[in-house]
Design a protein around this motif. Sequence first.
Motif, PDB file in Angstrom:
ATOM      1  N   ILE A 179     -26.562  71.652  21.550  1.00 21.15           N
ATOM      2  CA  ILE A 179     -25.890  72.131  22.766  1.00 21.15           C
ATOM      3  C   ILE A 179     -25.044  71.003  23.343  1.00 21.15           C
ATOM      4  CG2 ILE A 179     -26.212  73.225  25.019  1.00 21.15           C
ATOM      5  CD1 ILE A 179     -29.010  74.028  24.093  1.00 21.15           C
ATOM      6  N   TYR A 180     -23.803  71.327  23.689  1.00 22.04           N
ATOM      7  CA  TYR A 180     -22.883  70.347  24.274  1.00 22.04           C
ATOM      8  C   TYR A 180     -22.298  70.903  25.570  1.00 22.04           C
ATOM      9  CZ  TYR A 180     -22.845  68.384  19.528  1.00 22.04           C
ATOM     10  OH  TYR A 180     -23.198  67.858  18.307  1.00 22.04           O
ATOM     11  N   LYS A 181     -21.917  69.974  26.430  1.00 23.68           N
ATOM     12  CA  LYS A 181     -21.195  70.347  27.642  1.00 23.68           C
ATOM     13  C   LYS A 181     -20.227  69.228  27.996  1.00 23.68           C
ATOM     14  CE  LYS A 181     -21.772  72.363  32.217  1.00 23.68           C
ATOM     15  NZ  LYS A 181     -22.711  72.790  33.277  1.00 23.68           N
ATOM     16  N   SER A 182     -19.054  69.617  28.486  1.00 25.38           N
ATOM     17  CA  SER A 182     -18.023  68.629  28.791  1.00 25.38           C
ATOM     18  C   SER A 182     -18.317  67.930  30.106  1.00 25.38           C
ATOM     19  CB  SER A 182     -16.651  69.301  28.878  1.00 25.38           C
ATOM     20  OG  SER A 182     -16.307  69.881  27.641  1.00 25.38           O
ATOM     21  N   LEU A 239     -17.321  65.419  25.317  1.00 27.97           N
ATOM     22  CA  LEU A 239     -18.477  66.268  25.060  1.00 27.97           C
ATOM     23  C   LEU A 239     -19.754  65.439  25.078  1.00 27.97           C
ATOM     24  CD1 LEU A 239     -17.151  68.610  22.235  1.00 27.97           C
ATOM     25  CD2 LEU A 239     -17.777  69.275  24.549  1.00 27.97           C
ATOM     26  N   GLN A 240     -20.753  65.966  25.762  1.00 23.71           N
ATOM     27  CA  GLN A 240     -22.049  65.298  25.836  1.00 23.71           C
ATOM     28  C   GLN A 240     -23.134  66.253  25.366  1.00 23.71           C
ATOM     29  OE1 GLN A 240     -22.277  64.177  29.972  1.00 23.71           O
ATOM     30  NE2 GLN A 240     -21.031  62.334  29.679  1.00 23.71           N
ATOM     31  N   LYS A 247     -21.448  77.529  30.910  1.00 29.80           N
ATOM     32  CA  LYS A 247     -20.226  76.852  30.457  1.00 29.80           C
ATOM     33  C   LYS A 247     -20.529  75.772  29.421  1.00 29.80           C
ATOM     34  CE  LYS A 247     -18.038  79.239  33.580  1.00 29.80           C
ATOM     35  NZ  LYS A 247     -17.227  80.431  33.205  1.00 29.80           N
ATOM     36  N   CYS A 248     -21.564  75.968  28.632  1.00 25.83           N
ATOM     37  CA  CYS A 248     -21.874  74.995  27.576  1.00 25.83           C
ATOM     38  C   CYS A 248     -21.468  75.573  26.224  1.00 25.83           C
ATOM     39  CB  CYS A 248     -23.359  74.615  27.586  1.00 25.83           C
ATOM     40  SG  CYS A 248     -24.464  75.916  27.010  1.00 25.83           S
ATOM     41  N   TRP A 249     -21.497  74.703  25.243  1.00 18.28           N
ATOM     42  CA  TRP A 249     -21.163  75.090  23.872  1.00 18.28           C
ATOM     43  C   TRP A 249     -22.422  74.967  23.018  1.00 18.28           C
ATOM     44  CZ3 TRP A 249     -18.714  71.093  20.109  1.00 18.28           C
ATOM     45  CH2 TRP A 249     -18.675  71.625  18.817  1.00 18.28           C
ATOM     46  N   ASN A 267     -16.866  69.089   8.683  1.00 17.83           N
ATOM     47  CA  ASN A 267     -16.085  68.068   9.381  1.00 17.83           C
ATOM     48  C   ASN A 267     -15.279  68.669  10.528  1.00 17.83           C
ATOM     49  OD1 ASN A 267     -16.963  66.036   7.662  1.00 17.83           O
ATOM     50  ND2 ASN A 267     -15.282  66.347   6.214  1.00 17.83           N
ATOM     51  N   THR A 268     -15.001  69.961  10.440  1.00 18.44           N
ATOM     52  CA  THR A 268     -14.205  70.612  11.480  1.00 18.44           C
ATOM     53  C   THR A 268     -14.882  70.488  12.841  1.00 18.44           C
ATOM     54  OG1 THR A 268     -13.326  72.199   9.869  1.00 18.44           O
ATOM     55  CG2 THR A 268     -13.160  72.778  12.202  1.00 18.44           C
ATOM     56  N   ILE A 269     -16.157  70.813  12.879  1.00 19.49           N
ATOM     57  CA  ILE A 269     -16.899  70.715  14.144  1.00 19.49           C
ATOM     58  C   ILE A 269     -17.009  69.262  14.578  1.00 19.49           C
ATOM     59  CG2 ILE A 269     -19.113  71.146  15.234  1.00 19.49           C
ATOM     60  CD1 ILE A 269     -17.446  73.651  14.713  1.00 19.49           C
ATOM     61  N   GLU A 270     -17.200  68.354  13.623  1.00 16.33           N
ATOM     62  CA  GLU A 270     -17.290  66.932  13.972  1.00 16.33           C
ATOM     63  C   GLU A 270     -15.994  66.456  14.627  1.00 16.33           C
ATOM     64  OE1 GLU A 270     -20.027  65.152  13.678  1.00 16.33           O
ATOM     65  OE2 GLU A 270     -21.112  66.865  12.853  1.00 16.33           O
ATOM     66  N   ASN A 271     -14.855  66.935  14.139  1.00 11.01           N
ATOM     67  CA  ASN A 271     -13.569  66.536  14.720  1.00 11.01           C
ATOM     68  C   ASN A 271     -13.394  67.100  16.126  1.00 11.01           C
ATOM     69  OD1 ASN A 271     -12.909  65.170  12.372  1.00 11.01           O
ATOM     70  ND2 ASN A 271     -11.800  66.886  11.482  1.00 11.01           N
ATOM     71  N   VAL A 272     -13.912  68.295  16.351  1.00 13.22           N
ATOM     72  CA  VAL A 272     -13.827  68.877  17.700  1.00 13.22           C
ATOM     73  C   VAL A 272     -14.675  68.079  18.679  1.00 13.22           C
ATOM     74  CG1 VAL A 272     -14.356  70.923  19.082  1.00 13.22           C
ATOM     75  CG2 VAL A 272     -13.304  71.182  16.835  1.00 13.22           C
ATOM     76  N   ILE A 273     -15.836  67.634  18.214  1.00 12.99           N
ATOM     77  CA  ILE A 273     -16.734  66.866  19.087  1.00 12.99           C
ATOM     78  C   ILE A 273     -16.070  65.568  19.543  1.00 12.99           C
ATOM     79  CG2 ILE A 273     -18.930  65.601  19.134  1.00 12.99           C
ATOM     80  CD1 ILE A 273     -20.057  67.718  17.239  1.00 12.99           C
ATOM     81  N   LYS A 274     -15.241  64.970  18.687  1.00 12.91           N
ATOM     82  CA  LYS A 274     -14.586  63.704  19.029  1.00 12.91           C
ATOM     83  C   LYS A 274     -13.460  63.882  20.026  1.00 12.91           C
ATOM     84  CE  LYS A 274     -15.545  61.827  14.422  1.00 12.91           C
ATOM     85  NZ  LYS A 274     -14.943  61.379  13.145  1.00 12.91           N
ATOM     86  N   LYS A 275     -12.965  65.117  20.186  1.00 15.31           N
ATOM     87  CA  LYS A 275     -11.851  65.355  21.100  1.00 15.31           C
ATOM     88  C   LYS A 275     -12.327  65.468  22.548  1.00 15.31           C
ATOM     89  CE  LYS A 275      -8.665  67.796  18.000  1.00 15.31           C
ATOM     90  NZ  LYS A 275      -7.899  69.053  17.812  1.00 15.31           N
ATOM     91  N   GLN A 276     -11.360  65.387  23.437  1.00 15.48           N
ATOM     92  CA  GLN A 276     -11.643  65.642  24.848  1.00 15.48           C
ATOM     93  C   GLN A 276     -11.326  67.111  25.127  1.00 15.48           C
ATOM     94  OE1 GLN A 276      -9.585  62.882  27.398  1.00 15.48           O
ATOM     95  NE2 GLN A 276     -11.131  61.306  27.111  1.00 15.48           N
ATOM     96  N   VAL A 277     -12.358  67.927  25.106  1.00 21.96           N
ATOM     97  CA  VAL A 277     -12.189  69.370  25.328  1.00 21.96           C
ATOM     98  C   VAL A 277     -13.129  69.805  26.444  1.00 21.96           C
ATOM     99  CG1 VAL A 277     -11.448  69.905  22.985  1.00 21.96           C
ATOM    100  CG2 VAL A 277     -13.877  69.845  23.508  1.00 21.96           C
ATOM    101  N   HIS A 278     -12.733  70.869  27.110  1.00 23.18           N
ATOM    102  CA  HIS A 278     -13.526  71.375  28.227  1.00 23.18           C
ATOM    103  C   HIS A 278     -14.217  72.667  27.791  1.00 23.18           C
ATOM    104  CE1 HIS A 278     -12.031  68.585  31.316  1.00 23.18           C
ATOM    105  NE2 HIS A 278     -10.889  68.627  30.649  1.00 23.18           N
ATOM    106  N   THR A 279     -15.533  72.650  27.793  1.00 23.84           N
ATOM    107  CA  THR A 279     -16.280  73.848  27.413  1.00 23.84           C
ATOM    108  C   THR A 279     -16.162  74.946  28.463  1.00 23.84           C
ATOM    109  OG1 THR A 279     -18.266  72.838  28.373  1.00 23.84           O
ATOM    110  CG2 THR A 279     -17.936  72.591  26.000  1.00 23.84           C
ATOM    111  N   SER A 280     -15.726  74.589  29.664  1.00 20.03           N
ATOM    112  CA  SER A 280     -15.532  75.616  30.691  1.00 20.03           C
ATOM    113  C   SER A 280     -14.299  76.478  30.396  1.00 20.03           C
ATOM    114  CB  SER A 280     -15.389  74.966  32.074  1.00 20.03           C
ATOM    115  OG  SER A 280     -14.312  74.043  32.074  1.00 20.03           O
ATOM    116  N   LEU A 281     -13.350  75.914  29.654  1.00 22.19           N
ATOM    117  CA  LEU A 281     -12.151  76.662  29.248  1.00 22.19           C
ATOM    118  C   LEU A 281     -12.422  77.259  27.871  1.00 22.19           C
ATOM    119  CD1 LEU A 281      -9.462  74.063  30.391  1.00 22.19           C
ATOM    120  CD2 LEU A 281     -10.313  76.054  31.664  1.00 22.19           C
TER     121      LEU A 281
END
Length: 312
Positions: free
Chosen positions: A4-7, A13-14, A22-24, A112-126
Amino acid sequence: MITIYKSSASGALQKIEAFEKKCWVNMVAPSKEEIREIAERCTIPIEFLEDPLDLEESARIEYDEETNCTLIVNDLPIADDSNPQLNSYITIPIGIILGEDFIVTVCSQKTNTIENVIKKQVHTSLKNRFALEVLLAISTQYIMKLKNLNKQRLKIERNLQDSLTNKQLYNIMEIEKSLVYFLTSLKANGDVITKLFRSHSIKLYEEDEDLLEDVKIENNQGIETTELYTRILDSITGSYSSLISNELNNTMKTLTLFTVFLTLPTLIFSFFGMNVALPISGQEPGSWITTLALSAILMIVIAVSLWKRRIF
């Protein structure tokens, strides 16, 4: 496995331990118990979680009015473990589920796709923008994998100039197989991207539309690149098939000529070796030289005839 992650406020992502709004929720090869748990907690149709785990599942968008959930299934590239000597690829489905308060991704393998998303600055609320970021990461993965396949093709092509072996041909077949997987999946993903532009269940803002346009461009680039590499491989395969046939013809031609020239002396010697009365007596000292001369003359006549026919 469930993670589980949340921005955070900055967009990083944390990882968190408990479910929050609003979590992923990222699911990798989940068990049946985990699927039931997420379906209940997030109010998601259980088939939305099970369908992406089917390796034969096709890319599509599906909306459930009862739970107000949208399922986006896309194909992503992964390494083919059945051939560790060569970096060949297959594609598997990944599901992106947009619920009321959660984003859920489900896949049968870690990618690797999910790993690359985790490294980005993304907002799980959006939620919608997050889904587009995942789709963009998938399209980018195709481009990277295509570059790797092209490097392998160039390496094999250089080796083919020195010698042609079954292993090299098998490697070409593996690359062709990967390109077939890519082209089929990219076209299916392209249909999903097109439907996203007119989907009523996914509301897109101006920035989201720009991001979706980037996804479409990346996907189209992947399709064009895959088609180009496929045509190049077809050309290489056809050219080397012609070379192999030509070399085989030359080999058969050489063996045939050797057979003809070796048959002529045998014919002369067999004729004069018969136990019947012949013009040349075996008692004469020049009989052996005469048979050799006749053989040589006959071979020269045949050689000149073949040379005039350009068989040599």
